[in-house]
Design a protein around this motif. Structure first.
Motif, mmCIF file in Angstrom:
data_model
loop_
_atom_site.group_PDB
_atom_site.id
_atom_site.type_symbol
_atom_site.label_atom_id
_atom_site.label_comp_id
_atom_site.label_asym_id
_atom_site.label_seq_id
_atom_site.Cartn_x
_atom_site.Cartn_y
_atom_site.Cartn_z
ATOM 1 N N GLU A 157 45.316 3.194 -29.733
ATOM 2 C CA GLU A 157 45.844 1.883 -29.335
ATOM 3 C C GLU A 157 47.175 1.578 -29.997
ATOM 4 N N ALA A 158 47.372 2.073 -31.216
ATOM 5 C CA ALA A 158 48.611 1.799 -31.953
ATOM 6 C C ALA A 158 49.831 2.445 -31.304
ATOM 7 N N ASP A 159 49.611 3.464 -30.448
ATOM 8 C CA ASP A 159 50.730 4.177 -29.826
ATOM 9 C C ASP A 159 51.165 3.569 -28.499
ATOM 10 N N LEU A 160 50.435 2.599 -27.985
ATOM 11 C CA LEU A 160 50.752 2.031 -26.680
ATOM 12 C C LEU A 160 52.023 1.192 -26.738
ATOM 13 N N THR A 171 65.228 15.774 -33.225
ATOM 14 C CA THR A 171 63.957 16.011 -32.552
ATOM 15 C C THR A 171 63.172 14.710 -32.518
ATOM 16 N N ASN A 172 62.473 14.469 -31.402
ATOM 17 C CA ASN A 172 61.613 13.287 -31.326
ATOM 18 C C ASN A 172 60.523 13.311 -32.387
ATOM 19 N N ASN A 173 60.155 14.509 -32.845
ATOM 20 C CA ASN A 173 59.095 14.624 -33.854
ATOM 21 C C ASN A 173 59.474 13.981 -35.181
ATOM 22 N N ALA A 174 60.772 13.737 -35.385
ATOM 23 C CA ALA A 174 61.216 13.112 -36.635
ATOM 24 C C ALA A 174 61.107 11.592 -36.596
ATOM 25 N N LEU A 175 60.819 11.033 -35.422
ATOM 26 C CA LEU A 175 60.751 9.584 -35.296
ATOM 27 C C LEU A 175 59.447 9.049 -35.869
ATOM 28 N N THR A 176 59.536 7.887 -36.466
ATOM 29 C CA THR A 176 58.318 7.190 -36.866
ATOM 30 C C THR A 176 57.688 6.568 -35.618
ATOM 31 N N ARG A 177 56.442 6.139 -35.748
ATOM 32 C CA ARG A 177 55.771 5.478 -34.622
ATOM 33 C C ARG A 177 56.558 4.235 -34.197
ATOM 34 N N ASP A 178 57.015 3.452 -35.156
ATOM 35 C CA ASP A 178 57.761 2.238 -34.826
ATOM 36 C C ASP A 178 59.074 2.556 -34.116
ATOM 37 N N GLN A 179 59.764 3.602 -34.559
ATOM 38 C CA GLN A 179 61.010 3.985 -33.896
ATOM 39 C C GLN A 179 60.763 4.378 -32.447
ATOM 40 N N LYS A 180 59.702 5.125 -32.215
ATOM 41 C CA LYS A 180 59.396 5.574 -30.859
ATOM 42 C C LYS A 180 59.061 4.380 -29.963
#
Length: 320
Positions: free
Chosen positions: A96-99, A263-272
């Motif tokens: 849910e946190a990723d939505l 890389t997108n993998n370097a993003l935090t959840r909040d950044q994404k």
């Protein structure tokens, strides 16, 4: 539900009947409305990525758009990168946190086509590349999904001039449709042609370049570097043209150039989340879109083959 299922790494998937997934703690069940087939999906499913061979069978799909509790959402998943299923099905269990809640008037297939590619373009330009108002930007691979998004996002976020570079005529036309001021053909394969390509990029830019967005590397990146002003930046997102690049030490040193990886993998959840909110907002307002084709989920096997062989003019988006 109907779902795309991959049984053997390196082979195309099939469409099968499956039970709806059961959400774990912290997850919610999403009714999927659109799921793109991306290069990352193909790479993970090949078993040749740095994530290793995926545990099969699994449902591919590293991102998607769907609905939950009456609202439209975009979501990322780690299918193929870690054990678990992805978005290419009628439903998906998602943390849910990723939505990311989408604007009410957004088109699900438009956002699915943009997805992580547009997040990469936006963050590479603004966060990594530090795009400033009035700058000149060169986008390599401008006919691809990342490139089309980058051309539009560069303009939306302050660039004064945007030059797109693409190999095919169709790719150049997509870059122009995205709003590039000029396009350059990437038709070189010999390292001796770097100087000639640099001259053409520089002429199209009509002056020194401030920022290069580079998903290609290889000869195109080497040529673009020569067009950068002193202190200019090149942000590399991939190696679609070549994993090696004939860089000149003198070019880099003499102008104190900045070569940056992204890389997108370097993003935090909040950044994404924040990046997708920007992308979705532009999409809902009609300011951002990329070439794509909507395909029924039942035709996923053929769509997968077409995406893998490049027999498509844009991102293929599956609709359950």
């Amino acid at each position: 539900m109907r779902a795309v299922e991959l049984h053997t790494a390196g082979e195309p998937p099939t469409v099968v009947d499956r039970d709806d997934p059961t959400p774990a703690s912290g997850e919610v069940l999403i009714q999927v409305t659109a799921a793109p087939i991306t290069p990352l999906d193909l790479l993970c499913a090949s078993g040749r990525s740095y994530f290793g061979v995926p545990r099969t069978p699994y449902v591919p799909g590293v991102q998607g758009v769907g609905t939950v509790d009456g609202r439209a959402v975009w979501f990322p998943l780690s299918a193929g990168m870690a054990p678990g299923d992805g978005s290419m099905a009628g439903a998906a269990a998602v943390p849910e946190a990723d939505l990311v809640t989408l604007p009410a008037d957004v088109q699900p297939t438009e956002v699915a086509a943009l997805g992580l590619s547009a997040i990469a373009a936006f963050m590479a330009l603004t966060w990594r590349g530090e795009l400033a108002a009035g700058e000149t930007v060169v986008v390599l691979g401008a006919g691809g999904v990342v490139g089309q998004a980058a051309v539009q996002l560069a303009r939306l976020h302050g660039a004064a001039r945007v030059v797109g570079a693409a190999r095919s005529h169709a790719g150049q036309q997509r870059a122009l449709a995205a709003g590039a001021d000029a396009v350059v053909e990437l038709d070189v394969d010999d390292p001796d042609d770097v100087a000639e390509l640099a001259d053409r990029l520089g002429a199209a830019a009509e002056g020194p370049v401030d920022l290069v967005l580079d998903p290609l590397f290889g000869i195109p990146a080497a040529a673009a570097l020569r067009c950068l002003r002193a202190g200019g930046r090149l942000v590399n997102l991939g190696g679609s043209a070549d994993e090696r690049c004939p860089l000149d030490s003198s070019t880099i040193r003499s102008r104190s150039l900045h070569l940056l990886g992204y890389t997108n993998n370097a993003l935090t959840r909040d950044q994404k989340v924040e990046a997708m909110q920007v992308v979705a907002g532009h999409s809902a307002a009609g300011r951002l879109s990329v070439a794509h084709e909507v395909v029924p989920l039942e035709d996923a096997a053929d769509a997968w083959r077409r995406q893998a062989s490049g027999e498509t003019a844009g991102r293929l988006v599956l609709v359950p």
